[in-house]
Design an enzyme around this catalytic site. Structure first.
Site, PDB file in Angstrom:
ATOM      1  NE  ARG A  27      -6.094  -2.538 -19.420  1.00 29.16           N
ATOM      2  CZ  ARG A  27      -5.585  -1.536 -18.970  1.00 29.16           C
ATOM      3  NH1 ARG A  27      -6.190  -0.222 -19.019  1.00 29.16           N
ATOM      4  NH2 ARG A  27      -4.552  -2.497 -18.650  1.00 29.16           N
ATOM      5  NE  ARG A  31      -7.575   4.441 -14.895  1.00 32.65           N
ATOM      6  CZ  ARG A  31      -5.919   4.150 -15.375  1.00 32.65           C
ATOM      7  NH1 ARG A  31      -5.467   5.168 -14.499  1.00 32.65           N
ATOM      8  NH2 ARG A  31      -5.522   4.129 -15.952  1.00 32.65           N
ATOM      9  NE  ARG A  40      -7.438   2.035  -8.646  1.00 29.32           N
ATOM     10  CZ  ARG A  40      -6.418   1.803  -7.683  1.00 29.32           C
ATOM     11  NH1 ARG A  40      -6.595   2.324  -6.187  1.00 29.32           N
ATOM     12  NH2 ARG A  40      -5.031   2.619  -8.483  1.00 29.32           N
ATOM     13  CG  ASP A  77      -3.343  -5.852 -14.883  1.00 24.89           C
ATOM     14  OD1 ASP A  77      -4.276  -4.801 -15.235  1.00 24.89           O
ATOM     15  OD2 ASP A  77      -2.287  -6.151 -15.283  1.00 24.89           O
ATOM     16  CE1 TYR A 153       3.117  -3.391 -18.359  1.00 27.62           C
ATOM     17  CE2 TYR A 153       2.904  -5.461 -19.629  1.00 27.62           C
ATOM     18  CZ  TYR A 153       2.524  -3.740 -19.798  1.00 27.62           C
ATOM     19  OH  TYR A 153       2.169  -3.153 -20.129  1.00 27.62           O
TER      20      TYR A 153
HETATM   21  O1  CP3 Z   1     -11.161  -5.618 -19.628  1.00 24.54           O
HETATM   22  C1  CP3 Z   1     -11.680  -5.592 -18.833  1.00 24.54           C
HETATM   23  O2  CP3 Z   1     -12.762  -4.770 -18.154  1.00 24.54           O
HETATM   24  C2  CP3 Z   1     -10.986  -6.414 -17.685  1.00 24.54           C
HETATM   25  C3  CP3 Z   1      -9.990  -5.974 -17.056  1.00 24.54           C
HETATM   26  C4  CP3 Z   1      -8.238  -5.645 -17.436  1.00 24.54           C
HETATM   27  C5  CP3 Z   1      -7.597  -5.657 -16.062  1.00 24.54           C
HETATM   28  N1  CP3 Z   1      -5.965  -5.302 -17.876  1.00 24.54           N
HETATM   29  C6  CP3 Z   1      -7.767  -3.864 -14.902  1.00 24.54           C
HETATM   30  C7  CP3 Z   1      -7.006  -3.036 -15.257  1.00 24.54           C
HETATM   31  C8  CP3 Z   1      -7.861  -6.581 -18.514  1.00 24.54           C
HETATM   32  C9  CP3 Z   1      -8.479  -7.227 -19.202  1.00 24.54           C
HETATM   33  C10 CP3 Z   1      -6.805  -6.289 -18.599  1.00 24.54           C
HETATM   34  C11 CP3 Z   1      -5.303  -6.152 -19.445  1.00 24.54           C
HETATM   35  C12 CP3 Z   1      -4.090  -5.648 -19.464  1.00 24.54           C
HETATM   36  N2  CP3 Z   1      -3.172  -5.121 -18.076  1.00 24.54           N
HETATM   37  C13 CP3 Z   1      -3.392  -5.655 -20.301  1.00 24.54           C
HETATM   38  C14 CP3 Z   1      -3.618  -6.102 -21.915  1.00 24.54           C
HETATM   39  C15 CP3 Z   1      -4.280  -5.222 -22.598  1.00 24.54           C
HETATM   40  C16 CP3 Z   1      -3.631  -3.995 -22.462  1.00 24.54           C
HETATM   41  O3  CP3 Z   1      -3.967  -2.928 -22.440  1.00 24.54           O
HETATM   42  O4  CP3 Z   1      -2.887  -3.859 -23.652  1.00 24.54           O
HETATM   43  C17 CP3 Z   1      -1.986  -5.183 -20.099  1.00 24.54           C
HETATM   44  C18 CP3 Z   1      -0.488  -4.148 -20.953  1.00 24.54           C
HETATM   45  C19 CP3 Z   1      -2.342  -4.622 -18.573  1.00 24.54           C
HETATM   46  C20 CP3 Z   1      -1.048  -4.356 -17.676  1.00 24.54           C
HETATM   47  C21 CP3 Z   1      -1.531  -2.835 -17.065  1.00 24.54           C
HETATM   48  N3  CP3 Z   1      -2.284  -2.779 -15.795  1.00 24.54           N
HETATM   49  C22 CP3 Z   1      -1.442  -1.454 -17.091  1.00 24.54           C
HETATM   50  C23 CP3 Z   1      -0.065  -1.043 -18.465  1.00 24.54           C
HETATM   51  C24 CP3 Z   1      -1.730  -0.713 -16.331  1.00 24.54           C
HETATM   52  C25 CP3 Z   1      -1.774   0.338 -16.314  1.00 24.54           C
HETATM   53  C26 CP3 Z   1      -2.130   1.755 -17.009  1.00 24.54           C
HETATM   54  C27 CP3 Z   1      -3.673   2.100 -16.709  1.00 24.54           C
HETATM   55  O5  CP3 Z   1      -4.409   1.201 -17.487  1.00 24.54           O
HETATM   56  O6  CP3 Z   1      -3.902   2.533 -15.319  1.00 24.54           O
HETATM   57  C28 CP3 Z   1      -2.717  -1.463 -16.008  1.00 24.54           C
HETATM   58  C29 CP3 Z   1      -3.612  -1.201 -14.806  1.00 24.54           C
HETATM   59  C30 CP3 Z   1      -5.047  -1.917 -14.685  1.00 24.54           C
HETATM   60  N4  CP3 Z   1      -5.860  -2.790 -15.484  1.00 24.54           N
HETATM   61  C31 CP3 Z   1      -6.352  -0.529 -14.531  1.00 24.54           C
HETATM   62  C32 CP3 Z   1      -7.650  -1.501 -15.198  1.00 24.54           C
HETATM   63  C33 CP3 Z   1      -9.319  -0.993 -14.865  1.00 24.54           C
HETATM   64  C34 CP3 Z   1      -6.009   0.921 -13.710  1.00 24.54           C
HETATM   65  C35 CP3 Z   1      -5.387   0.220 -12.548  1.00 24.54           C
HETATM   66  C36 CP3 Z   1      -6.367   1.571 -11.902  1.00 24.54           C
HETATM   67  O7  CP3 Z   1      -7.615   1.561 -11.827  1.00 24.54           O
HETATM   68  O8  CP3 Z   1      -5.807   2.695 -11.297  1.00 24.54           O
END
Ligand code: CP3
Length: 344
Positions: A27, A31, A40, A77, A153
């Site tokens: 990640r 944000r 974004r 994602d 999910y």
């Molecule tokens: O690592 C990186 O920089 C690459 C991008 C990436 C995202 N999600 C961007 C994202 C990667 C590799 C993921 C993986 C992901 N997504 C996982 C596995 C890793 C982990 O964290 O356990 C999971 C479980 C998800 C599912 C997911 N996506 C959730 C639960 C959420 C909401 C929680 C949150 O942090 O907002 C997301 C949204 C998400 N994915 C965001 C980002 C940057 C935030 C979205 C936003 O900008 O509002």
């Protein structure tokens, strides 16, 4: 020497022990970076951002410009796969993902592989764009969620605390649940194959909720599907390393490392270094495992913890990373401290 051999990430993934571990952060785009929040807002929704190759490429590169990580990870994602299969997926600001849940075998008719690539093909274009704009020493990581974690999910309809709906299906009707897992295995193979063809040099499988299952279920829903994905990708792309991340798997990390067929393993925060060195790093390169909250706390403890991890894993191949994703409240300056420490 081919250009790939000069990339520290690829050297470590082929088994070399480097004096300074290469690093990237799960990640690393997101944000906590003001420039991400700005872009974004411009893109509209999160999915709009994921499906806009120009902006998604830009977001991927943002952390590299600040901190010079050794790897870029495709900005996307894990829930793009259910979206590609035709499930309704939405990201609400501040609430996390919301999906229209699929809770039983009879409901599987709502999703299919037909039209998958068309629905997600902007992602492949993003990979091409990133590959074309990376510094020569930087490797590009493609990724997907592992079937079990993605299924949580899809079945729960979002994040979960107890995983009641997905476990009820998996434990109560394993043959039916297997059909969902099979579809996820097939789509993940196709999806990652296309990412490699577009320019991904490394793949990571995120199994964020691997740690909630008892051993027999872990073997069936975590190890077995991962094995099938890895075997199929190895046949198509034998030289592309695959990193597995079975977060929270505890002592079952050993079985995962021994059986899933992966090339390297990502360690969560709770994994003790001595145990990991003995049982995991002796078998393959390891990645990890700084608690992301040290990056929120900062200060002298952050530096001491970085040193403890680097020293602990210095006897074998190690990629420095977090034990989970960067948290939103991370001050960007603390990531700078980390990057400088690792380069010193
Ligand atoms: O690592 C990186 O920089 C690459 C991008 C990436 C995202 N999600 C961007 C994202 C990667 C590799 C993921 C993986 C992901 N997504 C996982 C596995 C890793 C982990 O964290 O356990 C999971 C479980 C998800 C599912 C997911 N996506 C959730 C639960 C959420 C909401 C929680 C949150 O942090 O907002 C997301 C949204 C998400 N994915 C965001 C980002 C940057 C935030 C979205 C936003 O900008 O509002």
């Amino acid at each position: 020497m081919s250009s790939s051999e000069t990339k520290p990430m690829l050297r470590v993934l082929r088994g070399e022990t480097l004096a300074r571990p290469p690093f990237w952060l799960m990640r690393q785009a997101g944000r906590y970076l003001p420039e991400y929040r700005e872009l974004r807002a411009e893109a509209g929704g999160f999915l709009d951002l994921c499906f806009n190759p120009k902006l998604a490429c830009e977001v991927t590169l943002q952390p590299l410009r600040r901190y010079g990580m050794d790897a870029a990870i495709l900005f996307s994602d894990i829930l793009i796969v259910p979206y590609g299969l035709g499930q309704k997926v939405a990201f609400q600001q501040g609430e996390g993902p919301v999906l229209e849940p699929i809770r039983a075998t009879e409901e599987l008719g709502r999703i299919s592989l037909e039209g998958f690539h068309k629905r997600v093909e902007a992602v492949y274009e993003t990979v091409e764009r990133i590959q074309a704009s990376l510094p020569p020493e930087t490797a590009l990581i493609g990724f997907a969620g592992s079937p079990w974690t993605v299924a949580t999910y899809m079945v729960e309809g979002g994040g979960s605390k107890e995983y009641v709906a997905v476990k009820k299906w998996a434990y109560g009707d394993p043959e039916g649940f297997q059909k969902l897992i099979d579809l996820l295995v097939d789509s993940t193979i196709e999806y990652l194959d296309r990412q490699v063809l577009a320019g991904a040099e490394i793949l990571q499988l995120f199994d964020s909720w691997a740690g909630v299952l008892p051993e027999p279920a872990f073997r069936r829903w975590v190890i077995a599907p991962t094995q099938r994905i890895v075997a199929a990708l190895k046949q198509k792309h034998p030289t592309v390393p695959i990193i597995g991340f079975p977060k929270g798997a505890g002592a079952l990390y050993r079985a995962y490392v021994g059986e899933a067929g992966i090339d390297a393993v990502s360690l969560d925060t709770a994994m003790p270094i001595d145990w990991a060195v003995e049982h995991l790093q002796s078998k393959m390169p390891v990645q990890g495992n700084l608690d992301p909250i040290f990056l929120v706390a900062g200060g002298a403890m952050l530096e001491a913890e970085i040193d403890r991890i680097c020293d602990g894993f210095s006897g074998g191949p190690h990629i420095f990373n977090l034990g989970h994703g960067v948290t939103q409240t991370t001050p960007p300056e603390n990531v700078d401290i980390l990057a400088r420490r690792l380069r010193a």
